[in-house]
Every structure is written in C-alpha cells, then in structure tokens.
Write a protein that holds these residues in place. Sequence first.
Motif, PDB file in Angstrom:
ATOM      1  N   TYR A  23      61.486  50.401  79.112  1.00 22.01           N
ATOM      2  CA  TYR A  23      62.023  51.691  78.711  1.00 22.01           C
ATOM      3  C   TYR A  23      61.284  52.822  79.416  1.00 22.01           C
ATOM      4  O   TYR A  23      60.101  52.693  79.705  1.00 22.01           O
ATOM      5  CB  TYR A  23      61.829  51.905  77.201  1.00 22.01           C
ATOM      6  N   CYS A  26      61.060  55.343  74.365  1.00 21.23           N
ATOM      7  CA  CYS A  26      61.561  54.323  73.440  1.00 21.23           C
ATOM      8  C   CYS A  26      61.308  54.667  71.989  1.00 21.23           C
ATOM      9  O   CYS A  26      60.467  55.493  71.657  1.00 21.23           O
ATOM     10  CB  CYS A  26      60.994  52.949  73.773  1.00 21.23           C
ATOM     11  N   ALA A  35      65.889  51.938  73.768  1.00 20.95           N
ATOM     12  CA  ALA A  35      65.649  53.130  74.576  1.00 20.95           C
ATOM     13  C   ALA A  35      65.901  54.374  73.734  1.00 20.95           C
ATOM     14  O   ALA A  35      66.799  54.402  72.893  1.00 20.95           O
ATOM     15  CB  ALA A  35      66.571  53.126  75.792  1.00 20.95           C
TER      16      ALA A  35
END
Length: 122
Positions: A23, A26, A35
């Motif tokens: 990510y 996140c 995400a």
Amino acid sequence: MSSPEIASLSWGHMKVKGCSSSYKDCKVWPGGSRAWDWRETGTDHYPGVQPADVEEVLKKGIDLLVIGRGMSEALQVPSSTVDFVKQKGVDVRVLQTEKAVAEYNKLAGQGAKVGGVFHSTC
C-alpha cells in the motif's frame, strides 16, 4: 481476531503481514487491511483526516486508533476528527508515521484491539 503487524514501511510503500499487496497509504484493523484511497472522501493534506476516513476502522470493534500523519507530518488531523473518534469511545494517538507504525505494532503485539490509518509519504 488480532490486528495485523505492519511488516515494513518506507517512503510511499507499506506492507502488512499476511497481505500479498503493498500500500501507499493504508487502513488496518483486527483481522484486515486495505488501501486508504483519499479520493473516496476527498481527503487532502489540509484540512486532513476526516471522520469519514476513520469511520470504517472504528466500526471494526477497536479500542484504540493510531493515525500516521506522514513522514514529514504534512497530513493534518483536525480536532473535530479526534473528537469524533473519542465520542465513539475509542482512544486515539496521532503521530508521525514511523512513530505511529512502531506504536501500532507494539500495541498489536500486546494483543490490543488497535486500528490505524497511515500516510506513507510527506
């Protein structure tokens, strides 16, 4: 369910243990992660993290929320968002992202029901 460990953090890149994808920003909670897409809520560095950004994580039954403001703390966290979290009966800690990840991992390792939202760049 336990909160997943954040396995690594570098500029623009985060890995959560047990998740195959990485990510940029996140959200994590007991039993999951995804995400954090700022476009979903119109978030920007200013005015910053909105209640809508954290509401999903709060609904996962956490006792404490850690917010990572970015490596240079460019992401703002208005007092209205902190108040929103507290009104839900959840403690909140707002930190620079490296410190936020360390705090989150420490709490997760102790078995706390902790969630987080983390910005991995500025």
